[in-house]
Scaffold this motif. Structure first.
Motif, PDB file in Angstrom:
ATOM      1  N   THR A 142      59.694  48.112 -72.223  1.00  0.00           N
ATOM      2  CA  THR A 142      58.873  47.906 -71.021  1.00  0.00           C
ATOM      3  C   THR A 142      59.254  46.605 -70.323  1.00  0.00           C
ATOM      4  O   THR A 142      58.674  46.263 -69.306  1.00  0.00           O
ATOM      5  N   LEU A 199      63.640  43.289 -63.688  1.00  0.00           N
ATOM      6  CA  LEU A 199      62.517  43.288 -62.750  1.00  0.00           C
ATOM      7  C   LEU A 199      61.804  41.954 -62.902  1.00  0.00           C
ATOM      8  O   LEU A 199      61.494  41.562 -64.034  1.00  0.00           O
ATOM      9  N   TYR A 215      57.246  52.355 -56.737  1.00  0.00           N
ATOM     10  CA  TYR A 215      57.392  51.070 -57.444  1.00  0.00           C
ATOM     11  C   TYR A 215      57.582  49.926 -56.444  1.00  0.00           C
ATOM     12  O   TYR A 215      56.988  48.853 -56.573  1.00  0.00           O
ATOM     13  N   ARG A 269      54.274  49.183 -55.014  1.00  0.00           N
ATOM     14  CA  ARG A 269      53.426  48.477 -56.001  1.00  0.00           C
ATOM     15  C   ARG A 269      53.853  47.025 -56.114  1.00  0.00           C
ATOM     16  O   ARG A 269      53.011  46.122 -56.213  1.00  0.00           O
ATOM     17  N   LEU A 300      49.698  53.964 -64.024  1.00  0.00           N
ATOM     18  CA  LEU A 300      50.837  53.819 -63.100  1.00  0.00           C
ATOM     19  C   LEU A 300      52.104  53.424 -63.851  1.00  0.00           C
ATOM     20  O   LEU A 300      53.189  53.927 -63.555  1.00  0.00           O
ATOM     21  N   ILE A 301      51.974  52.542 -64.820  1.00  0.00           N
ATOM     22  CA  ILE A 301      53.171  52.145 -65.585  1.00  0.00           C
ATOM     23  C   ILE A 301      53.628  53.311 -66.463  1.00  0.00           C
ATOM     24  O   ILE A 301      54.816  53.628 -66.531  1.00  0.00           O
ATOM     25  N   SER A 361      55.326  55.915 -64.406  1.00  0.00           N
ATOM     26  CA  SER A 361      56.590  55.395 -63.879  1.00  0.00           C
ATOM     27  C   SER A 361      57.677  55.453 -64.963  1.00  0.00           C
ATOM     28  O   SER A 361      58.792  55.938 -64.728  1.00  0.00           O
ATOM     29  N   ILE A 362      57.340  54.975 -66.145  1.00  0.00           N
ATOM     30  CA  ILE A 362      58.340  54.931 -67.225  1.00  0.00           C
ATOM     31  C   ILE A 362      58.658  56.338 -67.738  1.00  0.00           C
ATOM     32  O   ILE A 362      59.820  56.737 -67.827  1.00  0.00           O
ATOM     33  N   LYS A 374      60.784  58.774 -65.702  1.00  0.00           N
ATOM     34  CA  LYS A 374      62.223  58.480 -65.761  1.00  0.00           C
ATOM     35  C   LYS A 374      62.825  58.931 -67.104  1.00  0.00           C
ATOM     36  O   LYS A 374      63.934  59.442 -67.160  1.00  0.00           O
ATOM     37  N   PHE A 393      55.224  42.416 -69.127  1.00  0.00           N
ATOM     38  CA  PHE A 393      54.331  42.770 -68.017  1.00  0.00           C
ATOM     39  C   PHE A 393      52.904  42.887 -68.521  1.00  0.00           C
ATOM     40  O   PHE A 393      51.958  42.561 -67.836  1.00  0.00           O
TER      41      PHE A 393
HETATM   42  N1  URA Z   1      58.849  49.419 -65.811  1.00  0.00           N
HETATM   43  C1  URA Z   1      58.849  50.567 -65.114  1.00  0.00           C
HETATM   44  O1  URA Z   1      59.813  51.318 -65.098  1.00  0.00           O
HETATM   45  N2  URA Z   1      57.742  50.876 -64.401  1.00  0.00           N
HETATM   46  C2  URA Z   1      56.636  50.094 -64.365  1.00  0.00           C
HETATM   47  O2  URA Z   1      55.676  50.443 -63.707  1.00  0.00           O
HETATM   48  C3  URA Z   1      56.657  48.893 -65.107  1.00  0.00           C
HETATM   49  C4  URA Z   1      57.784  48.573 -65.831  1.00  0.00           C
END
Ligand code: URA
Length: 419
Positions: free
Chosen positions: A82, A112, A163, A166, A177-178, A181-182, A185, A205
């Protein structure tokens, strides 16, 4: 319709799969604007989402782009962090697993915020091609058992757009949401087995352990619903994972680890992750898997495999020189005592800021860990840079460490494994 969906979420109502798909599809087709999407995301922040809604959101996002299909290639594994500082486990575990005959398809993002990303680190191998067509990537995977790719626009485009929004609106720190998102993918990347490294603490995070645990549970549930074998490991990011921060130095450290020359938290976690994934891929015990992981490092096969993968992707592989080729600037302790805290997020940001302004800045070596005894004039950090750095910059690094007279406990690296 969209207005009523947003209004329902604002009232805390659970949305259906169709309603969630409608919001996501409308946004990527530009039928709703950033303002409306922000209003939806804010409602999610305030009212949360059920696990069912988080799953629907994940699927809607996944379906916004292509999903890789590895039919005929057998089991493919994947690992995701993460996000942390000094975390180069992917560069270590991918060749370990590939050298043991397990396929790993690693699509990574760049760093990020204050965190680093495998996509940036892999570019340290000169000439490497990290944006291959799927056909070509498949060939590399078949030949070497692994492939390092960078996230492209056609993998979960909904996440890319959401993203960015956000990020702009400060709506990052939210479990559904996290998680969506993860996991969207991870699902798009097509692996059958996924290990999640869920980080918590100052350099993550998720600052708070409870939120990280909720995130881990949510992601594991979604992956299981999709029939993936999975586990999540909750690991501390209260201090950098490896002893180095900075892409070039981290790649060097990964190679040293594959040479069996390191014994630190990075090595420990890499062996754990590789062993977990290998045991899941081969249906063998963790103990047997770990023995084989340690052996493939010892006999040099894992390192040879990294070279093979890099060369198959047109990159140049060179073993690091024994000494780091840079000037060293010391950050010394001014007192006797103990390291109380390494401000990991600040350190991550600082390294990125300095490297933007000083292209010959390589990064930092952490010489003292939280809880370690220090004496006046001991080195806490070594800064490697071929650009001269001012006292002001060195002082900024100094401020990333807090010391104390009282004894401080060492940090527990692995908090929990969720299966
Ligand atoms: N990494 C991600 O891919 N998405 C998020 O929302 C946070 C960390």
């Amino acid at each position: 319709m969209i207005k009523s969906i947003i209004a329902q979420k604002k009232q805390g109502k659970n949305l259906t799969q169709n309603e969630i798909a409608e919001i996501i599809n409308s946004y990527i087709q530009n039928k709703i604007d950033d303002k409306q999407m922000t209003s939806f995301l804010k409602a999610v922040f305030k009212k949360g989402m059920s696990q069912a809604e988080t799953y629907f959101l994940t699927k809607a996002m996944q379906n916004s782009g292509k999903t890789f299909d590895f039919k005929g290639l057998g089991t493919v594994v994947d690992k995701h962090s993460t996000g942390g500082v000094g975390d180069n486990t992917s560069l270590i575990i991918v060749p370990i697993l590939a050298s043991l005959g397990t396929k790993v398809f690693k699509i990574s993002g760049g760093g990020l915020g204050f965190t680093g990303g495998t996509a940036d680190k892999i570019l340290q191998f000169k000439g490497i091609k990290n944006q291959l067509e799927f056909k070509e990537a498949k060939k590399v995977l078949q030949k070497t058992n692994a492939c390092f790719l960078t996230q492209t626009d056609d993998i979960v485009p909904a996440d890319k757009k959401i993203y960015a929004l956000r990020n702009k609106t400060g709506l990052i720190q939210n479990v559904p949401l996290i998680a969506s998102s993860i996991v969207s993918k991870k699902l798009a990347c097509g692996a059958n087995i996924v290990l999640l490294d869920v980080k918590f603490g100052d350099g993550a995070f998720m600052k708070n352990y409870k939120n990280a645990e909720d995130l881990a549970v949510s992601m594991v549930e979604i992956l299981k619903k999709e029939n993936k074998k999975t586990c999540a490991v909750l690991t501390s990011m209260e201090e950098p994972l490896g002893d180095f921060v900075g892409d070039q130095l981290e790649v060097r450290e990964a190679i040293k680890t594959l040479q069996g020359k390191t014994k630190n938290n990075l090595q420990k976690l890499s062996v754990l992750f590789a062993s977990k994934l290998f045991s899941m891929a081969k249906n063998i015990s963790f103990k047997d898997a770990k023995n084989q992981v340690l052996e493939t490092i010892k006999n040099g096969n894992a390192l040879k495999k990294l070279e093979e993968i890099v060369v198959a992707q047109s990159g140049i592989f060179e073993l690091p020189k024994s000494k780091i080729q840079a000037k060293i600037f010391d950050v010394k302790s001014t007192k006797n005592g103990f390291v109380k805290k390494i401000k990991t997020e600040n350190l991550g940001y600082l390294c990125k800021e300095v490297s933007k302004n000083f292209p010959q800045f390589l990064g930092v070596e952490i010489k003292k860990r939280t809880g370690e005894k220090i004496e006046k004039n001991d080195n806490i950090f070594l800064i490697y840079s071929n650009n001269d750095l001012s006292k002001k910059i060195i002082n900024k690094f100094k401020k990333c460490v807090v010391t104390s007279k009282e004894k401080i406990n060492k940090i527990k690296l692995i908090e929990k494994i969720i299966e």
